[in-house]
Enzyme design. Structure first.
Site, short mmCIF file in Angstrom:
data_model
loop_
_atom_site.label_atom_id
_atom_site.label_comp_id
_atom_site.label_asym_id
_atom_site.label_seq_id
_atom_site.Cartn_x
_atom_site.Cartn_y
_atom_site.Cartn_z
CE LYS A 43 -7.94 7.34 -4.63
NZ LYS A 43 -9.40 7.20 -4.53
NE ARG A 144 -15.23 3.64 -1.50
CZ ARG A 144 -14.32 3.99 -2.40
NH1 ARG A 144 -13.45 3.11 -2.84
NH2 ARG A 144 -14.25 5.23 -2.83
CE1 TYR A 273 15.63 -18.58 -6.28
CE2 TYR A 273 14.41 -16.60 -6.85
CZ TYR A 273 15.44 -17.22 -6.16
OH TYR A 273 16.28 -16.48 -5.38
CG MET A 321 12.67 -9.40 -3.50
SD MET A 321 13.26 -9.66 -1.83
CE MET A 321 12.29 -11.06 -1.30
C1 LIG Z 1 -9.92 7.70 -5.73
C2 LIG Z 1 -11.16 8.50 -5.77
C3 LIG Z 1 -11.43 9.34 -6.88
C4 LIG Z 1 -10.57 9.36 -8.13
O1 LIG Z 1 -10.88 8.23 -8.93
P1 LIG Z 1 -10.30 8.05 -10.41
O2 LIG Z 1 -11.10 6.94 -10.98
O3 LIG Z 1 -8.86 7.68 -10.27
O4 LIG Z 1 -10.48 9.34 -11.11
C5 LIG Z 1 -12.54 10.15 -6.81
N1 LIG Z 1 -13.35 10.13 -5.72
C6 LIG Z 1 -13.15 9.32 -4.67
C7 LIG Z 1 -14.09 9.35 -3.52
C8 LIG Z 1 -12.05 8.48 -4.67
O5 LIG Z 1 -11.86 7.65 -3.62
#
Ligand SMILES: *Cc1c(COP(=O)(O)O)cnc(C)c1O
Length: 384
Positions: A43, A144, A273, A321
């Site tokens: 992701k 969550r 700055y 920046m």
């Molecule tokens: C992002 C995520 C992971 C991976 O987590 P890491 O700590 O980076 O290994 C696993 N499961 C879910 C549901 C996630 O959102």
């Protein structure tokens, strides 16, 4: 991922060491039972590393699943020709989303009975052959996404009765897997086991159970179940200090930039700055072509060092920046065009995302994800 043969034309770039990715995935694979699948979580553009390249490399080295947060992230992998199963970790609720998920052969996460009914309705309204594989998400204490573990059986029964949905997996997510104290993790695991026991007792087959992120995968084999979902460790970082002794990981990302001007300023002159830095002596100064718009956090201003010719060089004044300044009194003959390592290894010295994270009071995950797309990703250590 923008792939360039060399970084020669760039003012700043991110190097992605594919040999390190391969090494990390092999180490992870070897730490798992043969029957436990490895999902590479890619992701957020593979935590800033470039999703397609990382996914392809991880799949070559023994990962068999991919995890993404959004539909677009999943479709990007499909468009690149990747055919491995892809789990969509985020929640989805509209008919358009269901169509995109089915069209891209993504496996969605179902978080509630309501979501399951929306999926059923959307699939009925489209020509979808067979049943869509889905993963049920249980909330065992993360608070969550997911249905409470106490209502897991009713949730599984409902989905099991919907002809165009097929339960391909059931999972949950741990809130404290990176803590050296396993109490909460143990509690979550027992809630997960309890829910799975009840679902099985109700006569519902459960193909793939998964619970562990990187920290849990490294911490305890009892948390592996049928699959582990590993993000951070693929990128070569440890989720916690106490897990460093587990398997050997190599950092994948290095961040580099070039010196764009070198000059000498007199004692008493301010830098950048707000004049946060005042030279207390004549100072040799180098300007570097990278700034906060590239992902170098401005809060590191005057708090960070970089590597130049293998030496630690202090950054001075406010990070701007597109540029930042260094005090190069240690190496006054440094040249314009020379490469500075912001994150990565030079000689025996290494600056890691953990150093930045500790400095800023955040976590390495956020540092890795923070590098912007205007920094080209350059693959190094390429596998044949
Ligand atoms: C992002 C995520 C992971 C991976 O987590 P890491 O700590 O980076 O290994 C696993 N499961 C879910 C549901 C996630 O959102």
């Amino acid at each position: 991922m923008v792939k360039l043969n060399c970084s020669a034309t760039q003012r700043a770039w991110v190097e992605i060491d594919l040999a390190a990715v391969a090494h990390n995935v092999r180490q992870l694979r070897q730490s798992l039972a043969p029957t436990t699948a490895l999902m590479a979580v890619v992701k957020a553009d593979a935590y800033g590393h470039g999703a397609v390249t990382i996914a392809q490399t991880a799949l070559q080295q023994g990962a068999t699943w991919l995890g993404v947060a959004t539909i677009m992230e999943g479709l990007e992998l499909r468009e690149a020709g990747i055919e491995a199963p892809i789990l969509l970790l985020g929640g989805t609720y509209t008919h358009e989303q269901v169509r995109a998920i089915a069209g891209g052969a993504l496996q969605p996460t179902l978080c509630s009975p309501k979501q399951a009914l929306i999926f059923a309705e959307a699939l009925e309204a489209m020509p979808y052959p067979g049943a869509l594989p889905v993963h049920l998400k249980l909330d065992t204490g993360m608070s969550r996404l997911g249905t409470s573990w106490t209502e897991a059986v009713e949730f599984a029964r409902l989905v099991d009765c919907i002809p165009n949905l097929q339960i391909a997996g059931i999972y949950s997510h741990l809130a404290t897997a990176d803590s050296p104290d396993p109490t909460v993790m143990g509690l979550q695991q027992s809630r997960f086991d309890q829910a799975i026991g009840q679902i099985r007792a109700a006569g519902i087959a459960v193909p793939c159970l998964h619970l562990a992120n990187s920290a849990a995968a490294l911490a305890d084999h009892a948390l592996h179940y049928d699959m582990v979902r590993v993000g951070l460790a693929v990128y070569g970082l440890y989720p916690a200090v106490h897990l460093r002794g587990t398997i050997e990981l190599r950092p994948v990302m290095q961040v580099k930039a070039r010196i764009t001007q070198v000059k000498t300023i007199p004692a008493g002159m301010g830098v950048s700055y707000g004049y946060r830095f005042m030279a207390d002596r004549e100072t040799r100064l180098a300007v570097v072509g990278i700034g906060y718009a590239d992902g170098v956090p401005r809060n590191l201003s005057g708090q960070m060092t970089v590597l130049v010719r293998g030496q630690r060089i202090p950054q001075i004044g406010a990070i701007t920046m597109d540029q930042l300044m260094l005090d190069v009194n240690q190496i006054p003959d440094v040249q314009e065009g020379e490469v500075v390592t912001l994150l990565g290894q030079e000689g025996h010295d290494r600056i890691s995302a953990d150093d930045w994270a500790n400095n800023l009071g955040t976590i390495s995950w956020e540092i890795l994800c923070g590098f912007k797309h205007r920094l080209p990703r350059v693959a190094i250590g390429e596998l044949s």
